[in-house]
Design an enzyme around this catalytic site. Structure first.
Site, PDB file in Angstrom:
ATOM      1  N   PRO A   2       0.365  -5.003   6.686  1.00 50.30           N
ATOM      2  CA  PRO A   2      -0.863  -4.357   6.674  1.00 50.30           C
ATOM      3  C   PRO A   2       0.240  -4.175   5.138  1.00 50.30           C
ATOM      4  O   PRO A   2       1.337  -3.810   5.592  1.00 50.30           O
ATOM      5  CB  PRO A   2      -1.286  -2.824   7.672  1.00 50.30           C
ATOM      6  N   GLU A   3      -0.072  -3.304   3.715  1.00 48.97           N
ATOM      7  CA  GLU A   3       0.539  -2.744   2.671  1.00 48.97           C
ATOM      8  C   GLU A   3       0.822  -0.648   2.958  1.00 48.97           C
ATOM      9  O   GLU A   3       0.090  -0.630   3.814  1.00 48.97           O
ATOM     10  CB  GLU A   3       0.353  -3.617   1.629  1.00 48.97           C
ATOM     11  N   LYS A  52       5.909   1.133   4.594  1.00 49.93           N
ATOM     12  CA  LYS A  52       5.174   0.586   5.783  1.00 49.93           C
ATOM     13  C   LYS A  52       5.394   1.491   7.197  1.00 49.93           C
ATOM     14  O   LYS A  52       5.185   0.918   8.239  1.00 49.93           O
ATOM     15  CB  LYS A  52       5.923  -0.877   5.671  1.00 49.93           C
ATOM     16  N   ARG A 253       6.568 -16.324  -0.156  1.00 51.56           N
ATOM     17  CA  ARG A 253       5.851 -15.948   0.034  1.00 51.56           C
ATOM     18  C   ARG A 253       4.344 -16.740  -1.389  1.00 51.56           C
ATOM     19  O   ARG A 253       5.579 -16.440  -2.366  1.00 51.56           O
ATOM     20  CB  ARG A 253       5.798 -14.339   0.258  1.00 51.56           C
TER      21      ARG A 253
END
Ligand code: ZN
Length: 264
Positions: A2-3, A52, A253
C-alpha cells in the site's frame, strides 16, 4: 505494498469509527495478546498516518504503531453478531458499530510517545500531512547524485510514495526517473511536490490510484478495470502522447517512462 494514500484513508476511516470512546482490543494470535490487553478499554484519542506508518494514540499515552508491509491488511467489518477473531488476526479493534481486523502486518507494536517520535524522525516529509515540508525533501534531492526515481521511493526523503506513484508522478511532471537529483531544477521539484500532494489527495478520495483526470477517463471511476486510468505504470504506451514507454528497473523495481514527455 500500500502507498501513503491508503494509510491516510485508513486513518480517516478508523478515526470515524473508533476515536473518542473506549475500544475493545482483542488478539487472535498469541504474539500480540499482551499488546491487545494493554490497549483494551482505553479511549482512542488520535489516529494518524505518516507515510506508510499508522499511529493510534490512546489516553494513557500508549501508541499503537502499525506498518502493513507487503501483505498486511486492515479489514473493516460490521457483521452482527461478529465472529470471534481467527488465528491470523493479529489485532481486532472494535467500537460501537464497526470493528477493524488487522492481519499480516510487518510491524504491530505498542510504543511510547518517544519511540513514536524516533520512528517519525527517520521519515521524510509526508505530502498528505499539513506539516509536510517540501524544503526538507528538496534539501536531500538537490544534493544527491542518486536518480530521482530512486530518491522518491526512499522513505527518509519523502514518505508515502511507492512504485505506482513514482512512475505516474514523474511522467506527469515530465522528468526522466534516471536523472540525478542534482540535475532536477527547483521549478521541476516544485511541480513534482505540488503534483504529489494533488495526486495523493485524489488517491485518498478515490480510494485507488487513478491519476488521470475525469475528462480523460471517459467513464466513471467505478467502471474502470484494475490498472486503468494511469499514464505510465504497467502501460505499453504513454497516456499523454501514446509513444511506446521505456521499461527498466530502478533499485530492483520496474519503472515506466516516456522518451518524449520525459527526455533524458
Ligand atoms: Zn509521452
Amino acid at each position: 505494498m500500500p502507498e501513503g494514500h491508503t494509510i491516510h484513508r485508513l486513518a480517516r476511516d478508523q478515526r470515524a469509527d473508533l476515536v473518542g470512546r473506549p475500544v475493545e482490543a482483542v488478539a487472535g494470535q498469541e504474539r500480540f495478546r499482551s499488546g491487545a490487553e494493554r490497549l483494551h478499554g482505553q479511549v482512542l484519542r488520535k489516529a494518524e498516518a505518516w507515510g506508510k506508518h499508522l499511529f493510534h494514540t490512546y489516553d494513557s499515552g500508549d501508541v499503537l504503531h502499525v506498518h502493513l508491509g507487503l501483505i498486511g491488511k486492515w479489514l473493516r467489518r460490521t457483521d452482527d453478531p461478529r465472529p470471534e477473531p481467527i488465528s491470523t488476526t493479529r489485532l481486532r479493534l472494535a467500537g460501537d458499530d464497526a470493528a477493524w481486523d488487522l492481519t499480516g502486518p510487518m510491524v504491530c507494536s505498542v510504543v511510547s510517545p518517544d519511540e513514536k517520535a524516533a520512528v517519525v524522525a527517520k521519515l521524510g516529509p509526508d505530502p498528505l500531512r499539513r506539516d509536510g515540508d517540501p524544503e526538507r525533501m528538496w534539501a536531500k534531492v538537490h544534493r544527491s547524485s542518486k536518480s530521482i526515481g530512486l530518491l522518491v521511493m526512499e522513505q527518509d526523503v519523502v514518505a508515502g510514495i511507492g512504485n505506482v506513484y513514482r512512475s505516474e508522478l514523474l511522467n506527469i511532471v515530465g522528468v526522466d526517473p534516471r536523472r540525478p537529483g542534482t540535475a532536477v531544477t527547483r521549478e521541476e521539484f516544485d511541480a513534482l511536490w505540488a503534483e504529489t500532494v494533488r495526486q495523493l489527495r485524489l488517491g485518498v478520495r478515490r480510494g485507488k490510484i487513478v491519476t488521470m483526470g475525469q475528462d480523460e477517463l471517459g467513464r466513471p471511476i467505478s467502471k474502470l478495470r484494475r490498472g486503468e486510468g494511469r499514464y505510465a505504470y504497467k502501460q505499453e504506451v504513454c497516456g499523454r502522447c501514446h509513444t511506446v514507454l521505456d521499461v527498466y528497473p530502478i533499485a530492483g523495481r520496474t519503472t515506466w517512462s516516456c522518451p518524449v514527455c520525459q527526455p533524458r
